[in-house]
Design a protein around this motif. Structure first.
Motif, PDB file in Angstrom:
ATOM      1  N   ARG A   1      42.701  30.761  37.866  1.00 45.94           N
ATOM      2  CA  ARG A   1      42.752  32.195  38.186  1.00 45.94           C
ATOM      3  C   ARG A   1      43.012  32.403  39.670  1.00 45.94           C
ATOM      4  O   ARG A   1      43.779  33.294  40.057  1.00 45.94           O
ATOM      5  N   ALA A   2      42.378  31.617  40.525  1.00 49.34           N
ATOM      6  CA  ALA A   2      42.529  31.760  41.979  1.00 49.34           C
ATOM      7  C   ALA A   2      43.950  31.443  42.441  1.00 49.34           C
ATOM      8  O   ALA A   2      44.424  31.997  43.436  1.00 49.34           O
ATOM      9  N   GLU A   3      44.637  30.567  41.708  1.00 50.68           N
ATOM     10  CA  GLU A   3      46.008  30.176  42.058  1.00 50.68           C
ATOM     11  C   GLU A   3      47.046  31.211  41.641  1.00 50.68           C
ATOM     12  O   GLU A   3      48.167  31.191  42.137  1.00 50.68           O
TER      13      GLU A   3
ATOM     14  N   LYS B   1      51.544  36.555  37.453  1.00 52.72           N
ATOM     15  CA  LYS B   1      50.224  37.171  37.548  1.00 52.72           C
ATOM     16  C   LYS B   1      49.617  36.788  38.893  1.00 52.72           C
ATOM     17  O   LYS B   1      49.568  35.608  39.244  1.00 52.72           O
ATOM     18  N   PRO B   2      49.136  37.770  39.649  1.00 51.85           N
ATOM     19  CA  PRO B   2      48.512  37.453  40.934  1.00 51.85           C
ATOM     20  C   PRO B   2      47.166  36.769  40.726  1.00 51.85           C
ATOM     21  O   PRO B   2      46.615  36.785  39.617  1.00 51.85           O
ATOM     22  N   PRO B   3      46.628  36.185  41.789  1.00 54.20           N
ATOM     23  CA  PRO B   3      45.297  35.592  41.661  1.00 54.20           C
ATOM     24  C   PRO B   3      44.295  36.617  41.132  1.00 54.20           C
ATOM     25  O   PRO B   3      44.404  37.819  41.395  1.00 54.20           O
ATOM     26  N   ALA B   4      43.334  36.120  40.391  1.00 51.92           N
ATOM     27  CA  ALA B   4      42.292  36.964  39.803  1.00 51.92           C
ATOM     28  C   ALA B   4      40.934  36.446  40.270  1.00 51.92           C
ATOM     29  O   ALA B   4      40.787  35.263  40.567  1.00 51.92           O
ATOM     30  N   PRO B   5      39.953  37.328  40.325  1.00 57.13           N
ATOM     31  CA  PRO B   5      38.625  36.881  40.765  1.00 57.13           C
ATOM     32  C   PRO B   5      37.992  35.913  39.780  1.00 57.13           C
ATOM     33  O   PRO B   5      38.371  35.868  38.608  1.00 57.13           O
TER      34      PRO B   5
ATOM     35  N   MET C   1      44.265  35.281  32.840  1.00 55.23           N
ATOM     36  CA  MET C   1      44.551  35.841  34.162  1.00 55.23           C
ATOM     37  C   MET C   1      44.193  37.323  34.285  1.00 55.23           C
ATOM     38  O   MET C   1      44.318  37.894  35.356  1.00 55.23           O
ATOM     39  N   ASN C   2      43.720  37.940  33.233  1.00 52.52           N
ATOM     40  CA  ASN C   2      43.380  39.364  33.253  1.00 52.52           C
ATOM     41  C   ASN C   2      42.230  39.592  34.235  1.00 52.52           C
ATOM     42  O   ASN C   2      41.109  39.133  33.996  1.00 52.52           O
ATOM     43  N   PRO C   3      42.467  40.312  35.342  1.00 53.00           N
ATOM     44  CA  PRO C   3      41.408  40.496  36.342  1.00 53.00           C
ATOM     45  C   PRO C   3      40.268  41.371  35.843  1.00 53.00           C
ATOM     46  O   PRO C   3      39.198  41.395  36.448  1.00 53.00           O
TER      47      PRO C   3
END
Length: 194
Positions: free
Chosen positions: A69-71, A80-84, A164-166
């Motif tokens: 997720r962080a990548e 998909k952007p990084p997610a927490p 990857m869903n934030p």
């Protein structure tokens, strides 16, 4: 007619539910042994619980999920952007474990999102004590490790989008090995937001 043992294959599907909405995102992928996908095997876990109180193997899997997720990731054609990071949920684990143990033997070794009693991921999460505003589920069969299954989910657009869903803050993964069934190894990941 097929003679001899069935070749292991991966069949996985992703499902997302949101409270107040009846929508689903479903992706199916059939893959035979040795075709595509990246198989990652986690390093052997250290003995004993981690500082967070999780068994070392569970913490290792959670760390791998959160590292991915962080990548950030490319899910199909969508970046998909990084997610927490997410946290491990014992309630979601109970829901995942209940479904993975129900799924394979009840269906002759096939997989899906509907339980043998007609349940869906939302009702299973609620029955396990998780009150959700959004919940998602990835199911898979055929890979012998959680890490290898995570890699396969990341290679599939719908499953990758779930991971990857934030909006998801909680996660759990359960697996079972059932020798002699269609795929031998079965996995369920449940993701949620209270």
């Amino acid at each position: 007619m097929h003679a001899g043992p069935m070749r292991p294959a991966l069949l996985s599907a992703a499902l997302v539910l949101a409270a107040g909405a009846a929508w689903a995102q479903v992706a199916l992928q059939h893959e035979g042994r040795g075709k595509g996908g990246v198989v990652l095997d986690a390093a052997p876990p250290a003995a004993g619980p981690t500082a967070a109180g999780l068994p070392a193997a569970t913490q290792s899997l959670l760390d791998e999920i959160n590292r991915r997720r962080a990548e950030g990731a490319t899910c199909g054609a969508e970046r998909k952007p990084p997610a927490p990071p997410m946290r491990w949920s014992e309630a979601l684990f109970r829901a995942a474990d209940r479904h993975v143990r129900d799924m394979a033997p009840q269906r002759g070794g096939s997989i899906g999102h509907t339980g043998s009693n007609g349940s869906d991921v939302g009702s299973r999460a609620e029955a396990a004590g998780y009150r959700w505003s959004a919940v998602g589920e990835n199911v898979a069969a055929g890979r012998p490790t959680a890490s290898a299954t995570l890699a396969q989910w990341m290679a599939s657009p719908g499953h990758c989008a779930n991971i990857m869903n934030p909006g998801f803050v909680d996660v759990a993964v359960a697996g079972v090995h059932l020798p002699g069934t269609n795929y031998n190894h079965y996995w369920v990941m449940v993701l949620g937001r209270p």
